[in-house]
Design a protein around this motif. Sequence first.
Motif, PDB file in Angstrom:
ATOM      1  N   GLN A   1      44.147  41.508  40.130  1.00  0.00           N
ATOM      2  CA  GLN A   1      44.952  41.978  38.867  1.00  0.00           C
ATOM      3  C   GLN A   1      44.152  43.216  38.355  1.00  0.00           C
ATOM      4  O   GLN A   1      44.879  44.164  37.763  1.00  0.00           O
ATOM      5  N   ARG A   2      43.012  43.471  38.398  1.00  0.00           N
ATOM      6  CA  ARG A   2      42.468  44.694  37.831  1.00  0.00           C
ATOM      7  C   ARG A   2      42.711  45.624  38.562  1.00  0.00           C
ATOM      8  O   ARG A   2      42.903  46.907  38.176  1.00  0.00           O
ATOM      9  N   PHE A   3      42.725  45.379  40.000  1.00  0.00           N
ATOM     10  CA  PHE A   3      43.379  46.768  40.659  1.00  0.00           C
ATOM     11  C   PHE A   3      44.738  47.120  40.202  1.00  0.00           C
ATOM     12  O   PHE A   3      44.948  48.170  40.533  1.00  0.00           O
ATOM     13  N   GLN A   4      45.582  46.335  39.801  1.00  0.00           N
ATOM     14  CA  GLN A   4      46.995  46.590  39.505  1.00  0.00           C
ATOM     15  C   GLN A   4      46.922  47.329  38.271  1.00  0.00           C
ATOM     16  O   GLN A   4      47.526  48.225  38.185  1.00  0.00           O
TER      17      GLN A   4
ATOM     18  N   GLN B   1      52.030  47.264  42.493  1.00  0.00           N
ATOM     19  CA  GLN B   1      52.419  45.838  42.451  1.00  0.00           C
ATOM     20  C   GLN B   1      51.580  45.013  43.086  1.00  0.00           C
ATOM     21  O   GLN B   1      51.255  45.298  44.419  1.00  0.00           O
ATOM     22  N   VAL B   2      51.143  43.748  42.521  1.00  0.00           N
ATOM     23  CA  VAL B   2      50.543  42.775  43.207  1.00  0.00           C
ATOM     24  C   VAL B   2      51.170  41.514  43.115  1.00  0.00           C
ATOM     25  O   VAL B   2      51.865  41.203  42.188  1.00  0.00           O
ATOM     26  N   SER B   3      50.924  40.449  43.922  1.00  0.00           N
ATOM     27  CA  SER B   3      51.570  39.385  44.202  1.00  0.00           C
ATOM     28  C   SER B   3      50.596  38.053  44.731  1.00  0.00           C
ATOM     29  O   SER B   3      49.768  38.495  45.737  1.00  0.00           O
ATOM     30  N   LEU B   4      51.019  37.073  44.041  1.00  0.00           N
ATOM     31  CA  LEU B   4      49.927  35.808  44.782  1.00  0.00           C
ATOM     32  C   LEU B   4      50.926  34.871  45.202  1.00  0.00           C
ATOM     33  O   LEU B   4      52.010  34.551  44.901  1.00  0.00           O
ATOM     34  N   MET B   5      50.834  34.398  46.811  1.00  0.00           N
ATOM     35  CA  MET B   5      51.666  33.981  47.499  1.00  0.00           C
ATOM     36  C   MET B   5      50.719  32.587  47.793  1.00  0.00           C
ATOM     37  O   MET B   5      49.588  32.523  48.328  1.00  0.00           O
ATOM     38  N   ASP B   6      51.373  31.289  47.410  1.00  0.00           N
ATOM     39  CA  ASP B   6      50.697  30.094  47.347  1.00  0.00           C
ATOM     40  C   ASP B   6      51.087  29.375  48.772  1.00  0.00           C
ATOM     41  O   ASP B   6      52.337  29.134  49.107  1.00  0.00           O
TER      42      ASP B   6
ATOM     43  N   THR C   1      34.183  42.057  45.778  1.00  0.00           N
ATOM     44  CA  THR C   1      34.177  42.813  44.792  1.00  0.00           C
ATOM     45  C   THR C   1      35.139  43.715  44.682  1.00  0.00           C
ATOM     46  O   THR C   1      35.783  44.271  45.527  1.00  0.00           O
ATOM     47  N   TYR C   2      35.420  44.284  43.400  1.00  0.00           N
ATOM     48  CA  TYR C   2      36.254  45.220  43.078  1.00  0.00           C
ATOM     49  C   TYR C   2      36.095  46.648  43.656  1.00  0.00           C
ATOM     50  O   TYR C   2      36.970  47.124  44.347  1.00  0.00           O
ATOM     51  N   PRO C   3      34.696  47.188  43.519  1.00  0.00           N
ATOM     52  CA  PRO C   3      34.468  48.263  44.384  1.00  0.00           C
ATOM     53  C   PRO C   3      34.890  48.260  45.763  1.00  0.00           C
ATOM     54  O   PRO C   3      35.413  49.192  46.185  1.00  0.00           O
ATOM     55  N   ASN C   4      34.519  47.237  46.587  1.00  0.00           N
ATOM     56  CA  ASN C   4      34.712  47.181  47.865  1.00  0.00           C
ATOM     57  C   ASN C   4      36.314  46.931  48.139  1.00  0.00           C
ATOM     58  O   ASN C   4      36.894  47.257  49.042  1.00  0.00           O
ATOM     59  N   LEU C   5      36.840  46.219  47.089  1.00  0.00           N
ATOM     60  CA  LEU C   5      38.437  46.116  47.277  1.00  0.00           C
ATOM     61  C   LEU C   5      39.292  47.376  47.321  1.00  0.00           C
ATOM     62  O   LEU C   5      40.067  47.714  47.921  1.00  0.00           O
ATOM     63  N   ALA C   6      38.687  48.206  46.109  1.00  0.00           N
ATOM     64  CA  ALA C   6      39.378  49.393  46.054  1.00  0.00           C
ATOM     65  C   ALA C   6      39.151  50.453  47.260  1.00  0.00           C
ATOM     66  O   ALA C   6      39.886  51.167  47.965  1.00  0.00           O
TER      67      ALA C   6
END
Length: 295
Positions: free
Chosen positions: A180-183, A189-194, A232-237
């Motif tokens: 969500q921080r990336f959004q 747009q980010v989505s969560l799929m269960d 982590t967020y830096p790695n995700l980005a």
Amino acid sequence: MKRMLVLGMALLLPAGPACAQAVPASAGDRTARGYWWYETPRSDAEAEAQDETVHRPVIPPMVELAKWSPPRIAKLITEQRDYAATVLTIEAVADFWRLQDFARRKARAFAGVTQLAMLTHPELNAKAANPMVGEARDALGAQKDQVRRQYLRAHAGEFALVMFARESCGYCKVQWPIVQRFQDDMGWQVSLMDLDRRPDLKQRFGVEVTPTTMVIRRGSPQRMVIAAGVETYPNLAQMAYQAVRLLSGDIRPEQWLTGAGEEDGFFDALANGPVSSTDPRVIGGDPIDARERRP
């Protein structure tokens, strides 16, 4: 009596041609030896003892040794070590350490010439692209973050981020706020799929573990996993940045480790020409040689 003795000798000794055949043709040819020429084969211990005999290596003069290649020198050092450890004489051990000292001096000479080569050809030196001073590293990190953010924001309408999770997955609850921080930062747009509610998505997208975070290109079957598990967020980005560049055709797979702002620099694998046989420049028969690019 004499006739019986002669007859007995004739029975025991083979005739002329047979006697000639009794001479062994080779050490391993048992059929040519005959019964009376049988020899007991060597035991395995005797064979191993003979095979493990260590001979004294020939050490050439220093002027000749200086012409040898490193693998050949390393082989000689190993042979001299084994010989010295076997005979345990002062001179044999000293010869081993003389060779070691030669190898040490040769390695130090190579390191010294390397420093001169890096000063003469700064394009081969990582310090120009990766400064070690703290203030410079901080400035470089901020510059890379800015390049990455501008690129990802420019492609926010073309790509989306999807995280696959399960209700029972504790790690998913940790990863989702990071997504969500990336959004918030990149405007994606980010989505969560269960997967518990949509088990068909597991096979459709090939998801094996949760959480799994994936970059998906809108209106296209293109997609790429950028995180399996908590990241982590830096790695995700950084992974999202690389994935978008690869899916957009801005980089080749060989440039996956080329970070933001590192194109055509020291850390770009293709900066000085192709490195893979699948590179279009190689397939096209017109590779770019690094020496041809120099002024």
